[in-house]
Design a protein around this motif. Structure first.
Motif: not given
Length: 257
Positions: A122-137
Motif C-alpha cells: 500500500y505504501k508503494q501504491r501511495m508513493g509514501w516514504t515515511f517509516p511504517w511498522a507492523s505491530s501484527f501479533g
C-alpha cells in the motif's frame, strides 16, 4: 446563501475584528503546546516487537537514533484490503514532513496491525516514504487504545479518546459532519463496519533518555484535526468544510468512475 457584500473598508473592519480573535487563539494554542510538553511522562518497560523493512525491531529501534518518536496510529487492520482513506489523507499531508523532523531530532513513523507485506504494498501504491511498522501479533495498538476486540464491541467496554464509548451498533467513530464515515470507510477498506471500527486513529509521542523509553502524549479522534492538512486549508476557504458526508478519496481514486 451568499455572504453579505460590502465595501473594502467595511470588509477590513470585519477582518481586523476577526484577526484579534485569531491572535487570541494562536496565543492559546501556544499555551496548550507548552502544557503538552509539561505533561508528566510514563516509563515504558514492556517489550514491543515490530516488523519493518529492515527486519524485526523494538520500540527503541523505531527512534532510529533520535531522542523523540512520534507515531501515527494508522487504521489498517489485518483484515483490511487497503488502508483507511481518512488516515491515507492525513498521511499524504505528513509524508514530506518526515525529513524535516528527522533533522530536528524527531522520528515520525506510522504503526498498523496489518502484516508488513500489506503495508509495504500500500505504501508503494501511495508513493509514501515515511517509516511504517507492523505491530501484527503485538499488544502495542491495544495498549495505546487504538485497537479493540469483538468482545469489547459486544460488551460496550471500548475506551477511546479517554472516554467509554457508546456500545455498538450505535457507536460511530467521532467525526465532523460525516456520520456515515465508518460505513463508507469500511467499504473503501474492503471490510465490514464492525471490523473497520475495531481499529482507531491516533498519535502518540515518546521520548528516549539514557536508554529508557517514556510515553509523553497521545491524541485521538478530533484531537488529530491539526494533523489533517487539507482541513486546515478548508477552514480558510470561502465555504469552509462544506461537507455532508465522506467526500474525500485516496488521491489516486478521484478520477475513477
Amino acid at each position: 446563501m451568499q455572504n453579505q457584500v460590502v465595501s473594502r473598508d467595511e470588509w477590513l473592519a470585519a477582518r481586523l475584528g476577526l484577526l484579534k480573535q485569531e491572535k487570541e487563539l494562536t496565543r492559546r494554542s501556544d499555551e496548550l503546546a507548552r502544557r503538552r510538553q509539561d505533561l508528566p511522562w510514563v516509563r515504558i518497560d514492556k517489550e514491543y516487537r515490530f516488523e519493518t523493512g529492515e527486519g524485526s525491531a523494538s520500540l527503541a529501534d523505531l527512534f532510529k537514533g533520535r531522542s523523540q518518536l512520534l507515531i501515527y496510529h494508522f487504521m489498517f487492520g489485518p483484515d483490511y484490503t487497503a488502508g483507511c482513506p481518512s488516515c491515507s489523507a492525513i498521511a499524504d499531508g505528513f509524508d514530506r514532513s518526515v525529513v524535516h523532523l528527522a533533522n530536528h531530532d524527531v522520528t515520525l513513523a506510522a504503526v498498523s496491525r496489518a502484516p508488513l507485506a500489506k503495508l509495504q504494498a500500500y505504501k508503494q501504491r501511495m508513493g509514501w516514504t515515511f517509516p511504517w511498522a507492523s505491530s501484527f501479533g503485538s499488544d502495542f495498538n491495544a495498549d495505546f487504545n487504538v485497537s479493540f476486540t469483538e468482545e469489547q464491541q459486544r460488551n460496550g467496554t471500548i475506551d477511546y479518546n479517554y472516554a467509554r464509548e457508546t456500545p455498538a451498533p450505535a457507536a460511530e467513530i467521532p467525526s465532523r459532519s460525516t456520520p456515515d464515515g465508518a460505513t463508507v470507510g469500511a467499504a473503501m477498506s474492503g471490510t465490514d463496519r464492525a471490523t473497520y471500527t475495531r481499529e482507531r486513529p491516533g498519535m502518540s509521542a515518546f521520548a528516549l533518555e539514557d536508554g529508557v523509553i517514556y510515553h509523553t502524549y497521545s491524541a485521538y479522534s478530533r484531537g488529530l484535526d491539526g494533523l489533517w492538512g487539507m482541513y486546515q486549508w478548508l477552514d480558510r476557504a470561502p465555504k469552509g468544510r462544506n461537507e455532508t458526508g465522506v467526500w474525500w478519496r485516496r488521491r489516486d481514486e478521484y478520477n475513477k468512475g
